[in-house]
Motif scaffolding. Structure first.
Motif, mmCIF file in Angstrom:
data_model
loop_
_atom_site.group_PDB
_atom_site.id
_atom_site.type_symbol
_atom_site.label_atom_id
_atom_site.label_comp_id
_atom_site.label_asym_id
_atom_site.label_seq_id
_atom_site.Cartn_x
_atom_site.Cartn_y
_atom_site.Cartn_z
ATOM 1 N N TYR A 1 0.820 -1.218 0.000
ATOM 2 C CA TYR A 1 0.000 0.000 0.000
ATOM 3 C C TYR A 1 0.849 1.263 0.000
ATOM 4 O O TYR A 1 0.319 2.364 -0.028
ATOM 5 C CB TYR A 1 -0.961 -0.009 1.197
ATOM 6 C CG TYR A 1 -2.046 -1.044 1.057
ATOM 7 C CD1 TYR A 1 -3.268 -0.719 0.478
ATOM 8 C CD2 TYR A 1 -1.843 -2.357 1.476
ATOM 9 C CE1 TYR A 1 -4.267 -1.680 0.331
ATOM 10 C CE2 TYR A 1 -2.830 -3.314 1.337
ATOM 11 C CZ TYR A 1 -4.037 -2.973 0.764
ATOM 12 O OH TYR A 1 -5.010 -3.925 0.611
ATOM 13 N N CYS A 2 2.146 1.111 0.044
ATOM 14 C CA CYS A 2 3.071 2.245 0.025
ATOM 15 C C CYS A 2 2.926 2.983 -1.311
ATOM 16 O O CYS A 2 2.786 2.359 -2.363
ATOM 17 C CB CYS A 2 4.495 1.729 0.175
ATOM 18 S SG CYS A 2 5.777 2.991 0.159
ATOM 19 N N THR A 3 2.976 4.297 -1.240
ATOM 20 C CA THR A 3 2.813 5.097 -2.456
ATOM 21 C C THR A 3 4.083 5.825 -2.871
ATOM 22 O O THR A 3 4.069 6.555 -3.854
ATOM 23 C CB THR A 3 1.689 6.131 -2.268
ATOM 24 O OG1 THR A 3 2.011 6.968 -1.148
ATOM 25 C CG2 THR A 3 0.353 5.451 -2.047
ATOM 26 N N ASP B 1 3.766 -4.783 6.517
ATOM 27 C CA ASP B 1 2.338 -4.571 6.751
ATOM 28 C C ASP B 1 1.588 -5.902 6.579
ATOM 29 O O ASP B 1 0.729 -6.048 5.712
ATOM 30 C CB ASP B 1 1.809 -3.518 5.771
ATOM 31 C CG ASP B 1 0.385 -3.077 6.060
ATOM 32 O OD1 ASP B 1 -0.161 -3.431 7.129
ATOM 33 O OD2 ASP B 1 -0.195 -2.382 5.212
ATOM 34 N N LYS C 1 3.178 1.712 12.315
ATOM 35 C CA LYS C 1 1.947 2.138 11.619
ATOM 36 C C LYS C 1 1.612 3.559 12.010
ATOM 37 O O LYS C 1 1.717 3.935 13.169
ATOM 38 C CB LYS C 1 0.783 1.225 11.987
ATOM 39 C CG LYS C 1 0.710 0.050 11.084
ATOM 40 C CD LYS C 1 -0.680 -0.109 10.533
ATOM 41 C CE LYS C 1 -0.638 -1.369 9.730
ATOM 42 N NZ LYS C 1 -1.539 -1.626 8.780
ATOM 43 N N ASP D 1 -0.629 4.115 6.898
ATOM 44 C CA ASP D 1 0.666 3.901 6.262
ATOM 45 C C ASP D 1 1.626 3.261 7.266
ATOM 46 O O ASP D 1 1.337 3.173 8.457
ATOM 47 C CB ASP D 1 1.254 5.231 5.777
ATOM 48 C CG ASP D 1 0.556 5.754 4.535
ATOM 49 O OD1 ASP D 1 -0.101 4.955 3.839
ATOM 50 O OD2 ASP D 1 0.663 6.961 4.259
ATOM 51 N N ASP E 1 5.557 3.723 8.439
ATOM 52 C CA ASP E 1 6.887 4.320 8.372
ATOM 53 C C ASP E 1 7.877 3.213 8.708
ATOM 54 O O ASP E 1 7.719 2.527 9.729
ATOM 55 C CB ASP E 1 7.035 5.459 9.392
ATOM 56 C CG ASP E 1 6.294 6.716 8.990
ATOM 57 O OD1 ASP E 1 6.073 6.906 7.774
ATOM 58 O OD2 ASP E 1 5.945 7.509 9.879
#
Length: 194
Positions: free
Chosen positions: A66-68, A101, A147, A152, A154
């Motif tokens: 899900y990282c952008t 995640d 989280k 997100d 980190d």
């Protein structure tokens, strides 16, 4: 957010075995120590352990689907190196991407992510598992993940190279490392094993 990211980076540098790449091209890469073993679940739902890769050079990275920003960049960089490794990729050199995640990154999600980046799953495993175990694996490699309120994660961005004997040889911090140097280091570790 920036303050939190700076704390994570500082903690990661203090907590883990991260070493900069500093060996000249004509010298062997340093040996950091025995790479921490792990057993997690692959994108195909199969249990995978680091010792399953014994005899191969392995690059271990930590990402989440899900990282952008940096995770897709790292995965794309590794995919481009995968292509340049030719026939050595798979039989002699393997990539392992471990999610930070695991609650959201199920095997099916990881499989779709891998396919989106053109990962050759004959030589590249995307791993998940019980959150406590995944967290512990990350910690042993010097990766800290936290989280955020918006969902997100980190985390420290480390890519570790492990030689065919299971020794941790070098770690790259971040995503902006030299990809030719990375490819060269993989091949150098392969040459050492001959």
């Amino acid at each position: 957010m920036i303050k939190w990211a700076a704390r994570i980076l500082l903690l990661a540098l203090m907590a883990g075995p991260a070493h900069a790449h500093d060996a000249p091209y004509d010298e062997r890469l340093p040996t950091i120590g025995q790479a921490p073993d792990f057993t997690l679940v692959s994108q195909d739902g199969v249990r995978v352990s680091l010792h399953d890769f014994r005899g191969k050079v392995v690059a271990v990275s930590f990402i989440y689907t899900y990282c952008t920003d940096v995770c897709p960049m790292l995965t794309a960089h590794m995919a481009s190196v995968q292509e340049k490794l030719g026939s050595a990729f798979g039989p002699k050199i393997a990539f392992v991407s471990i999610t930070v995640d695991p609650e959201r990154d199920t095997p099916d999600v990881l499989k779709e992510y891998a396919q989106n980046f053109g990962a050759d799953l004959k030589g590249w495993s995307f791993l998940t598992g019980d959150p406590a175990i995944v967290h512990e694996v990350g910690r042993k490699y010097g990766v800290i993940a936290k989280k955020t309120a918006d969902g997100d994660v980190d985390h420290t961005l480390l890519t570790s190279l492990i030689d065919p004997k299971g020794m941790l040889r070098v770690q790259y911090l971040g995503v902006r490392f030299d990809l030719e140097e990375f490819r060269g280091d993989l091949l150098s570790l392969l040459d050492e094993s001959k």
